[in-house]
Design a protein around this motif. Structure first.
Motif, PDB file in Angstrom:
ATOM      1  N   VAL A 226       1.006  -1.302  -0.037  1.00  0.00           N
ATOM      2  CA  VAL A 226       0.180  -0.457  -0.167  1.00  0.00           C
ATOM      3  C   VAL A 226       0.976   1.275   0.154  1.00  0.00           C
ATOM      4  CG1 VAL A 226      -1.474   1.408   1.093  1.00  0.00           C
ATOM      5  CG2 VAL A 226      -1.458  -1.653   1.892  1.00  0.00           C
ATOM      6  N   ALA A 227       0.405   2.348  -0.878  1.00  0.00           N
ATOM      7  CA  ALA A 227       1.297   3.539  -1.250  1.00  0.00           C
ATOM      8  C   ALA A 227       0.824   4.457   0.034  1.00  0.00           C
ATOM      9  CB  ALA A 227       1.488   3.687  -2.708  1.00  0.00           C
ATOM     10  N   PHE A 228       1.401   5.298   0.350  1.00  0.00           N
ATOM     11  CA  PHE A 228       1.143   6.046   1.344  1.00  0.00           C
ATOM     12  C   PHE A 228       1.361   7.173   1.535  1.00  0.00           C
ATOM     13  CE2 PHE A 228       3.973   5.740   5.116  1.00  0.00           C
ATOM     14  CZ  PHE A 228       4.837   4.707   4.742  1.00  0.00           C
ATOM     15  N   GLY A 229       0.852   8.706   2.086  1.00  0.00           N
ATOM     16  CA  GLY A 229       1.938  10.216   1.492  1.00  0.00           C
ATOM     17  C   GLY A 229       2.500   9.982   2.751  1.00  0.00           C
ATOM     18  N   THR A 230       2.964  10.394   2.935  1.00  0.00           N
ATOM     19  CA  THR A 230       4.165  11.257   3.925  1.00  0.00           C
ATOM     20  C   THR A 230       4.787  12.845   4.134  1.00  0.00           C
ATOM     21  OG1 THR A 230       6.541  11.395   3.327  1.00  0.00           O
ATOM     22  CG2 THR A 230       5.054   8.605   4.288  1.00  0.00           C
ATOM     23  N   GLU A 231       4.819  13.251   4.516  1.00  0.00           N
ATOM     24  CA  GLU A 231       5.272  14.737   4.743  1.00  0.00           C
ATOM     25  C   GLU A 231       6.668  15.205   3.428  1.00  0.00           C
ATOM     26  OE1 GLU A 231       7.167  12.737   6.110  1.00  0.00           O
ATOM     27  OE2 GLU A 231       8.746  13.671   7.750  1.00  0.00           O
ATOM     28  N   THR A 232       6.838  14.169   2.613  1.00  0.00           N
ATOM     29  CA  THR A 232       8.584  14.234   1.872  1.00  0.00           C
ATOM     30  C   THR A 232       7.855  13.729   0.304  1.00  0.00           C
ATOM     31  OG1 THR A 232       9.613  11.880   2.300  1.00  0.00           O
ATOM     32  CG2 THR A 232      10.080  13.343   3.740  1.00  0.00           C
ATOM     33  N   VAL A 233       7.615  12.439   0.303  1.00  0.00           N
ATOM     34  CA  VAL A 233       7.000  12.329  -0.619  1.00  0.00           C
ATOM     35  C   VAL A 233       6.135  10.869  -0.681  1.00  0.00           C
ATOM     36  CG1 VAL A 233       9.245  12.741  -1.988  1.00  0.00           C
ATOM     37  CG2 VAL A 233       8.823  10.185  -0.915  1.00  0.00           C
ATOM     38  N   TYR A 234       5.550  10.108  -1.287  1.00  0.00           N
ATOM     39  CA  TYR A 234       4.640   8.876  -1.293  1.00  0.00           C
ATOM     40  C   TYR A 234       6.078   7.635  -1.046  1.00  0.00           C
ATOM     41  CZ  TYR A 234       0.142  10.706  -1.539  1.00  0.00           C
ATOM     42  OH  TYR A 234      -1.347  11.093  -1.619  1.00  0.00           O
ATOM     43  N   GLY A 235       5.231   6.790   0.150  1.00  0.00           N
ATOM     44  CA  GLY A 235       6.450   5.351   0.069  1.00  0.00           C
ATOM     45  C   GLY A 235       5.581   4.340  -0.473  1.00  0.00           C
ATOM     46  N   LEU A 236       6.851   4.018  -1.232  1.00  0.00           N
ATOM     47  CA  LEU A 236       5.136   2.005  -1.207  1.00  0.00           C
ATOM     48  C   LEU A 236       5.444   1.492  -0.517  1.00  0.00           C
ATOM     49  CD1 LEU A 236       6.604  -0.072  -4.518  1.00  0.00           C
ATOM     50  CD2 LEU A 236       4.832  -0.728  -2.495  1.00  0.00           C
ATOM     51  N   GLY A 237       4.510   1.553   0.683  1.00  0.00           N
ATOM     52  CA  GLY A 237       4.579   1.264   1.979  1.00  0.00           C
ATOM     53  C   GLY A 237       3.950  -1.011   1.909  1.00  0.00           C
ATOM     54  N   GLY A 238       4.881  -1.868   3.025  1.00  0.00           N
ATOM     55  CA  GLY A 238       4.995  -2.929   3.149  1.00  0.00           C
ATOM     56  C   GLY A 238       5.443  -3.173   4.490  1.00  0.00           C
ATOM     57  N   LEU A 239       5.341  -4.264   4.671  1.00  0.00           N
ATOM     58  CA  LEU A 239       4.983  -4.589   6.307  1.00  0.00           C
ATOM     59  C   LEU A 239       7.247  -5.116   6.308  1.00  0.00           C
ATOM     60  CD1 LEU A 239       3.269  -5.392   8.716  1.00  0.00           C
ATOM     61  CD2 LEU A 239       3.584  -7.482   8.229  1.00  0.00           C
ATOM     62  N   ALA A 240       8.093  -4.661   7.477  1.00  0.00           N
ATOM     63  CA  ALA A 240       9.281  -4.229   7.319  1.00  0.00           C
ATOM     64  C   ALA A 240       9.503  -5.727   7.705  1.00  0.00           C
ATOM     65  CB  ALA A 240      10.196  -3.207   7.695  1.00  0.00           C
ATOM     66  N   THR A 241       8.874  -6.669   8.474  1.00  0.00           N
ATOM     67  CA  THR A 241       9.121  -7.988   9.460  1.00  0.00           C
ATOM     68  C   THR A 241       8.703  -8.690   8.416  1.00  0.00           C
ATOM     69  OG1 THR A 241       6.600  -7.732  10.220  1.00  0.00           O
ATOM     70  CG2 THR A 241       8.434  -6.482  11.570  1.00  0.00           C
ATOM     71  N   SER A 242       8.185  -9.130   7.132  1.00  0.00           N
ATOM     72  CA  SER A 242       7.910  -9.995   6.394  1.00  0.00           C
ATOM     73  C   SER A 242       8.755  -9.900   4.869  1.00  0.00           C
ATOM     74  CB  SER A 242       6.981  -9.834   6.003  1.00  0.00           C
ATOM     75  OG  SER A 242       6.397 -10.175   4.273  1.00  0.00           O
ATOM     76  N   ASP A 243       9.691 -10.646   4.970  1.00  0.00           N
ATOM     77  CA  ASP A 243      10.715 -11.693   4.165  1.00  0.00           C
ATOM     78  C   ASP A 243       9.980 -11.038   2.916  1.00  0.00           C
ATOM     79  OD1 ASP A 243      12.887 -11.321   4.987  1.00  0.00           O
ATOM     80  OD2 ASP A 243      13.253 -13.310   5.196  1.00  0.00           O
ATOM     81  N   ALA A 244       8.577 -11.871   2.501  1.00  0.00           N
ATOM     82  CA  ALA A 244       7.534 -12.204   1.736  1.00  0.00           C
ATOM     83  C   ALA A 244       7.030 -10.170   0.975  1.00  0.00           C
ATOM     84  CB  ALA A 244       6.755 -13.111   1.853  1.00  0.00           C
ATOM     85  N   ALA A 245       6.330  -9.582   2.205  1.00  0.00           N
ATOM     86  CA  ALA A 245       6.256  -8.508   1.483  1.00  0.00           C
ATOM     87  C   ALA A 245       7.168  -7.703   1.232  1.00  0.00           C
ATOM     88  CB  ALA A 245       5.400  -7.781   2.608  1.00  0.00           C
ATOM     89  N   VAL A 246       8.735  -7.736   1.913  1.00  0.00           N
ATOM     90  CA  VAL A 246       9.650  -6.874   1.860  1.00  0.00           C
ATOM     91  C   VAL A 246      10.498  -7.428  -0.567  1.00  0.00           C
ATOM     92  CG1 VAL A 246      12.134  -5.915   2.008  1.00  0.00           C
ATOM     93  CG2 VAL A 246      10.463  -6.743   3.284  1.00  0.00           C
ATOM     94  N   ALA A 247       9.449  -8.101   0.048  1.00  0.00           N
ATOM     95  CA  ALA A 247      10.348  -8.512  -1.813  1.00  0.00           C
ATOM     96  C   ALA A 247       9.706  -8.302  -3.255  1.00  0.00           C
ATOM     97  CB  ALA A 247      10.774 -11.073  -1.741  1.00  0.00           C
ATOM     98  N   ARG A 248       7.998  -8.544  -2.404  1.00  0.00           N
ATOM     99  CA  ARG A 248       7.481  -7.890  -3.852  1.00  0.00           C
ATOM    100  C   ARG A 248       7.493  -6.706  -4.047  1.00  0.00           C
ATOM    101  NH1 ARG A 248       1.791  -8.387  -2.102  1.00  0.00           N
ATOM    102  NH2 ARG A 248       1.389  -7.842  -4.144  1.00  0.00           N
ATOM    103  N   ILE A 249       7.843  -5.869  -2.301  1.00  0.00           N
ATOM    104  CA  ILE A 249       8.033  -4.411  -2.607  1.00  0.00           C
ATOM    105  C   ILE A 249       9.279  -3.984  -4.222  1.00  0.00           C
ATOM    106  CG2 ILE A 249       9.413  -2.537  -1.689  1.00  0.00           C
ATOM    107  CD1 ILE A 249       8.245  -2.694   1.201  1.00  0.00           C
ATOM    108  N   PHE A 250      10.843  -4.819  -3.902  1.00  0.00           N
ATOM    109  CA  PHE A 250      11.813  -4.751  -4.737  1.00  0.00           C
ATOM    110  C   PHE A 250      10.945  -5.255  -5.818  1.00  0.00           C
ATOM    111  CE2 PHE A 250      14.116  -5.488  -1.146  1.00  0.00           C
ATOM    112  CZ  PHE A 250      15.341  -4.302  -1.630  1.00  0.00           C
ATOM    113  N   ALA A 251      10.428  -6.257  -6.103  1.00  0.00           N
ATOM    114  CA  ALA A 251       9.806  -6.088  -7.548  1.00  0.00           C
ATOM    115  C   ALA A 251       8.958  -5.557  -8.426  1.00  0.00           C
ATOM    116  CB  ALA A 251       9.034  -7.493  -6.825  1.00  0.00           C
ATOM    117  N   ALA A 252       7.701  -4.476  -7.217  1.00  0.00           N
ATOM    118  CA  ALA A 252       7.529  -3.947  -8.274  1.00  0.00           C
ATOM    119  C   ALA A 252       8.026  -2.853  -8.296  1.00  0.00           C
ATOM    120  CB  ALA A 252       6.345  -3.287  -6.526  1.00  0.00           C
TER     121      ALA A 252
END
Ligand code: TXA
Ligand code: MG
Length: 328
Positions: free
Chosen positions: A25-51
């Motif tokens: 889930v991408a979410f807005g911060t004060e700087t830029v939008y972040g591509l959010g994913g659960l940092a504790t999950s290898d699977a979610a993090v791998a999907r971030i790199f792929a996306a």
């Protein structure tokens, strides 16, 4: 399919639930939008790199709702606590040694023994992070090598179909990424100038070491690759005149002769300029190509305040293009 979620209370809860379930889930911060994913999950993090299509594994920043939850992941020191008091929530990322209680996945840290932690400013991201209740990894929500997104529409254009949702909280106030400061050794090292200015940091830290990636043999931080944040059209810096086949990125009173102009700030205000930077690069790049122009020319920008971060991004945007460009 990528859904757009409005950032009201219900939307924030829905986005938090998706993140907890391992979705992106991408979410807005004060700087830029972040591509959010659960940092504790290898699977979610791998999907971030792929996306993102990152060509190689580059460590990610983990986001937290407050300093306590952030510091639970790392070995802290006095300076880190002092900086947190002054600048958090806000656009400062701290690099600290991974602590014994760390839950951030090794993949998110790209196997390093340090972690990047940040407490963003803004009611929406902080409420989201509180509801997730776990560290959220968040690189800028753009395809690797492309310009960072400062509103939800930019995210959609870059990542539609590659992520599950975008939590739309409107445009980002600061407009450039957070300042990355390495606090893992005796002297604080500025790895990336950003939304917290060098002047503000030196007020608190005294000395801040600024490595120069043009002379330093290896990038200290993997994200310091010279080419980054790149538009398709070549970018020329420090322009004192503008050619007939160039679009102009102006700062202060615009140079005469530019047909296609985006003024970052007519009054030469670096805060206004930072907030308008990525939208301006994106606009000049697209419109310039449509008009058959050959390049972008950027006027000189003062090195004070947010000017340092703007110059850093422009220098990278003007750097040699990577050999394998991501397909848009
Ligand atoms: O403002 C921001 O920081 C945004 C928003 C979404 O929070 N995020 C962002 O993330 O810009 P990203 O992934 O595009 O940039 C993170 C930077 C990269 O340059 C990365 O190399 C560096 O932080 N980094 C992350 N972990 C590191 C570590 N352990 N040591 C050194 N550098 C690190
Ligand atoms: Mg980025």
């Amino acid at each position: 399919m990528t859904i757009l979620i409005r950032a009201d209370a219900e939307g924030i809860s829905r986005a938090a639930e998706m993140l907890r379930a391992g979705k992106l889930v991408a979410f807005g911060t004060e700087t830029v939008y972040g591509l959010g994913g659960l940092a504790t999950s290898d699977a979610a993090v791998a999907r971030i790199f792929a996306a993102k299509g990152r060509p190689r594994f580059n460590p990610l920043i983990s986001h937290f709702p407050d300093a306590d939850s952030a510091f639970a992941q790392v070995r802290t020191n006095d300076l880190a606590h002092k900086l947190a008091e002054v600048f958090w929530p806000g656009p400062l990322t701290m690099i600290l040694p991974r602590g014994p209680g760390a839950t951030v996945s090794d993949l998110a840290a790209a196997g390093l023994d340090t972690l990047a932690i940040r407490v963003p400013r803004g009611d929406v991201p902080r409420q989201l992070l509180r509801e997730v209740g776990a560290p959220v990894a968040g690189p800028s929500a753009n395809r690797s090598g492309a310009i960072s997104p400062s509103d939800a529409f930019h995210v959609l254009r870059s990542l539609e179909g590659r992520i599950d949702a975008i939590l739309d909280s409107g445009p980002c106030a600061v407009g450039v990424e957070s300042t990355v400061l390495d606090l893992s050794s005796d002297v604080p090292v500025l790895l990336r100038p950003g939304g917290t200015t060098l002047e503000q940091l030196t007020d608190v830290c005294g000395r801040v070491y600024q490595p120069d990636d043009r002379t330093e043999a290896l990038p200290v931080s993997p994200g310091r690759l010279l080419s980054h944040y790149a538009p398709e059209l070549p970018l020329r810096l420090d322009a004192h005149e503008v050619g007939p086949d160039e679009a102009l990125l102006a700062f202060g009173p615009a140079l005469p002769g530019g047909g296609l102009v985006w003024n970052l700030s007519e009054t030469g205000n670096t805060e206004e300029a930072a907030a308008r930077l990525y939208a301006g690069l994106r606009f000049l790049d697209a419109e310039g190509q449509r008009r058959g122009l050959k390049g972008l020319a950027a006027m000189p920008i003062s090195r004070t305040g947010l000017g340092l971060a703007i110059l850093d991004r422009l220098r990278r945007a003007a750097g040699p293009h990577p050999t394998s460009r991501p397909t848009p």
